[in-house]
Design a protein around this motif. Structure first.
Motif, PDB file in Angstrom:
ATOM      1  N   ASP A   1       8.312   6.101   7.795  1.00  0.00           N
ATOM      2  CA  ASP A   1       8.580   6.208   9.221  1.00  0.00           C
ATOM      3  C   ASP A   1       7.748   7.318   9.850  1.00  0.00           C
ATOM      4  O   ASP A   1       7.357   7.245  11.002  1.00  0.00           O
ATOM      5  CB  ASP A   1      10.065   6.516   9.467  1.00  0.00           C
ATOM      6  CG  ASP A   1      10.931   5.289   9.296  1.00  0.00           C
ATOM      7  OD1 ASP A   1      10.385   4.192   9.386  1.00  0.00           O
ATOM      8  OD2 ASP A   1      12.139   5.451   9.063  1.00  0.00           O
ATOM      9  N   ALA A   2       7.501   8.376   9.074  1.00  0.00           N
ATOM     10  CA  ALA A   2       6.832   9.547   9.625  1.00  0.00           C
ATOM     11  C   ALA A   2       5.331   9.342   9.805  1.00  0.00           C
ATOM     12  O   ALA A   2       4.688  10.089  10.526  1.00  0.00           O
ATOM     13  CB  ALA A   2       7.071  10.756   8.721  1.00  0.00           C
ATOM     14  N   VAL A   3       4.734   8.333   9.141  1.00  0.00           N
ATOM     15  CA  VAL A   3       3.288   8.131   9.219  1.00  0.00           C
ATOM     16  C   VAL A   3       2.982   6.675   9.527  1.00  0.00           C
ATOM     17  O   VAL A   3       2.458   5.935   8.710  1.00  0.00           O
ATOM     18  CB  VAL A   3       2.596   8.562   7.902  1.00  0.00           C
ATOM     19  CG1 VAL A   3       2.518  10.057   7.807  1.00  0.00           C
ATOM     20  CG2 VAL A   3       3.296   7.989   6.685  1.00  0.00           C
ATOM     21  N   PRO A   4       3.311   6.214  10.780  1.00  0.00           N
ATOM     22  CA  PRO A   4       3.125   4.801  11.107  1.00  0.00           C
ATOM     23  C   PRO A   4       1.705   4.316  10.954  1.00  0.00           C
ATOM     24  O   PRO A   4       1.463   3.144  10.706  1.00  0.00           O
ATOM     25  CB  PRO A   4       3.592   4.726  12.570  1.00  0.00           C
ATOM     26  CG  PRO A   4       3.569   6.126  13.075  1.00  0.00           C
ATOM     27  CD  PRO A   4       3.858   6.985  11.887  1.00  0.00           C
ATOM     28  N   GLY A   5       0.711   5.208  11.067  1.00  0.00           N
ATOM     29  CA  GLY A   5      -0.672   4.778  10.933  1.00  0.00           C
ATOM     30  C   GLY A   5      -1.001   4.268   9.547  1.00  0.00           C
ATOM     31  O   GLY A   5      -1.983   3.554   9.353  1.00  0.00           O
ATOM     32  N   ARG A   6      -0.210   4.632   8.553  1.00  0.00           N
ATOM     33  CA  ARG A   6      -0.457   4.219   7.177  1.00  0.00           C
ATOM     34  C   ARG A   6       0.465   3.076   6.745  1.00  0.00           C
ATOM     35  O   ARG A   6       0.464   2.681   5.589  1.00  0.00           O
ATOM     36  CB  ARG A   6      -0.270   5.427   6.249  1.00  0.00           C
ATOM     37  CG  ARG A   6      -1.362   6.470   6.407  1.00  0.00           C
ATOM     38  CD  ARG A   6      -0.978   7.792   5.759  1.00  0.00           C
ATOM     39  NE  ARG A   6      -0.559   7.622   4.369  1.00  0.00           N
ATOM     40  CZ  ARG A   6       0.021   8.586   3.668  1.00  0.00           C
ATOM     41  NH1 ARG A   6       0.264   9.760   4.229  1.00  0.00           N
ATOM     42  NH2 ARG A   6       0.375   8.379   2.406  1.00  0.00           N
ATOM     43  N   GLU A   7       1.281   2.575   7.638  1.00  0.00           N
ATOM     44  CA  GLU A   7       2.204   1.503   7.281  1.00  0.00           C
ATOM     45  C   GLU A   7       1.488   0.180   7.052  1.00  0.00           C
ATOM     46  O   GLU A   7       0.483  -0.119   7.683  1.00  0.00           O
ATOM     47  CB  GLU A   7       3.236   1.298   8.402  1.00  0.00           C
ATOM     48  CG  GLU A   7       4.233   2.407   8.542  1.00  0.00           C
ATOM     49  CD  GLU A   7       5.161   2.142   9.704  1.00  0.00           C
ATOM     50  OE1 GLU A   7       6.363   2.366   9.548  1.00  0.00           O
ATOM     51  OE2 GLU A   7       4.677   1.712  10.761  1.00  0.00           O
ATOM     52  N   ARG A   8       2.062  -0.620   6.190  1.00  0.00           N
ATOM     53  CA  ARG A   8       1.641  -2.013   6.090  1.00  0.00           C
ATOM     54  C   ARG A   8       2.115  -2.736   7.344  1.00  0.00           C
ATOM     55  O   ARG A   8       3.038  -2.286   8.032  1.00  0.00           O
ATOM     56  CB  ARG A   8       2.250  -2.660   4.855  1.00  0.00           C
ATOM     57  CG  ARG A   8       1.813  -2.047   3.528  1.00  0.00           C
ATOM     58  CD  ARG A   8       2.503  -2.758   2.381  1.00  0.00           C
ATOM     59  NE  ARG A   8       3.950  -2.704   2.531  1.00  0.00           N
ATOM     60  CZ  ARG A   8       4.793  -3.649   2.117  1.00  0.00           C
ATOM     61  NH1 ARG A   8       4.329  -4.753   1.559  1.00  0.00           N
ATOM     62  NH2 ARG A   8       6.092  -3.500   2.264  1.00  0.00           N
ATOM     63  N   LEU A   9       1.528  -3.872   7.638  1.00  0.00           N
ATOM     64  CA  LEU A   9       1.900  -4.608   8.847  1.00  0.00           C
ATOM     65  C   LEU A   9       3.370  -5.015   8.822  1.00  0.00           C
ATOM     66  O   LEU A   9       4.059  -4.944   9.834  1.00  0.00           O
ATOM     67  CB  LEU A   9       1.001  -5.835   9.007  1.00  0.00           C
ATOM     68  CG  LEU A   9      -0.478  -5.551   9.304  1.00  0.00           C
ATOM     69  CD1 LEU A   9      -1.257  -6.859   9.433  1.00  0.00           C
ATOM     70  CD2 LEU A   9      -0.621  -4.732  10.583  1.00  0.00           C
ATOM     71  N   VAL A  10       3.865  -5.433   7.661  1.00  0.00           N
ATOM     72  CA  VAL A  10       5.262  -5.828   7.585  1.00  0.00           C
ATOM     73  C   VAL A  10       6.176  -4.634   7.824  1.00  0.00           C
ATOM     74  O   VAL A  10       7.240  -4.759   8.441  1.00  0.00           O
ATOM     75  CB  VAL A  10       5.581  -6.511   6.237  1.00  0.00           C
ATOM     76  CG1 VAL A  10       5.399  -5.549   5.066  1.00  0.00           C
ATOM     77  CG2 VAL A  10       7.001  -7.073   6.243  1.00  0.00           C
ATOM     78  N   ASP A  11       5.762  -3.449   7.364  1.00  0.00           N
ATOM     79  CA  ASP A  11       6.558  -2.253   7.600  1.00  0.00           C
ATOM     80  C   ASP A  11       6.573  -1.885   9.081  1.00  0.00           C
ATOM     81  O   ASP A  11       7.596  -1.448   9.616  1.00  0.00           O
ATOM     82  CB  ASP A  11       6.028  -1.082   6.784  1.00  0.00           C
ATOM     83  CG  ASP A  11       6.208  -1.289   5.293  1.00  0.00           C
ATOM     84  OD1 ASP A  11       7.168  -1.985   4.908  1.00  0.00           O
ATOM     85  OD2 ASP A  11       5.386  -0.770   4.506  1.00  0.00           O
TER      86      ASP A  11
END
Length: 221
Positions: free
Chosen positions: A6-16
């Motif tokens: 949650d703290a690093v949305p830029g590194r999330e997968r698309l599904v996340d």
């Protein structure tokens, strides 16, 4: 969903990304109980493909924030206010454990994040939706600092369900100074490594908020 993600949305997968954005809208009651979760509409509004949207909806269904009906589609799950008491029974024990573990295991970075979030909570808006979002971020940061992925995953699911009920029932109420003060006691105990006080403060913080909600509901009936 881990709070670290949650703290690093830029590194999330698309599904996340899809999961987090739909989850937060449901928890904040921006998506109302019973509202349809149309895959194409969500894909267009979030700018994400249908596959991550479908996978996110499956996850939300497993976590009881959504419900799927054959040949009808997926909808935001209904709210049963009576669930709040049962959720609190479980969360009191697990929140206390998470706070105690966080006091023992938190890194310097964890402590810095908690203090920053606490400052945001104390100086931010007392409007219910804004306050609850910040309060939830503090809880997620504590779960992450406990360094137990099973506990973190379980508590994140429970906090989603509980916060949605509180947002729904208390949406006209301002956040209380007492609630913010009790959250400070939890964070300060974790930061100084006092596991016993952190556990007790976390349990009291949760019980106090639950009692506040029930009193508000009874007063409006």
């Amino acid at each position: 969903m881990s709070s670290a993600t949650d703290a690093v949305p830029g590194r999330e997968r698309l599904v996340d990304q899809a999961y987090r954005q739909i989850r937060d809208a449901i928890v904040a009651v921006r998506l109302q109980p019973g509202a349809p979760l149309d895959e194409k509409a969500l894909s267009a509004s979030l700018g994400l493909g249908l596959t991550p949207i479908r996978d996110a909806l499956k996850r939300l269904t497993l976590e009881k924030l959504a419900v799927a009906y054959p040949r009808r589609g997926t909808f935001v799950s209904r709210i049963n206010i009576a669930d709040e008491a049962r959720l609190t029974e479980i969360r009191v024990e697990l929140e206390g454990l998470a706070a105690a573990l966080a006091a023992e295991r938190a890194t310097e970075d964890d402590r810095a994040v908690l203090l920053t979030l606490l400052d945001d909570l104390e100086h931010g808006s007392h409007e219910r939706a804004d306050h609850t979002e910040l309060d939830t971020r503090v809880h997620r940061a504590i779960y992450a600092a406990a360094r137990n992925e099973f506990l973190e995953s379980t508590l994140n699911q429970y906090v989603n369900l509980a916060m949605r009920i509180w947002n729904f029932c208390l949406r006209e109420q301002q956040a209380s100074d007492e609630h913010i003060r009790s959250q400070r006691e939890v964070v300060e105990a974790i930061v100084r490594g006092d596991a016993l006080t952190a556990r007790m403060a976390a349990e009291q913080h949760l019980r106090g908020f639950s009692e506040e909600m029930r009193s508000t509901i009874h007063a409006t009936r």
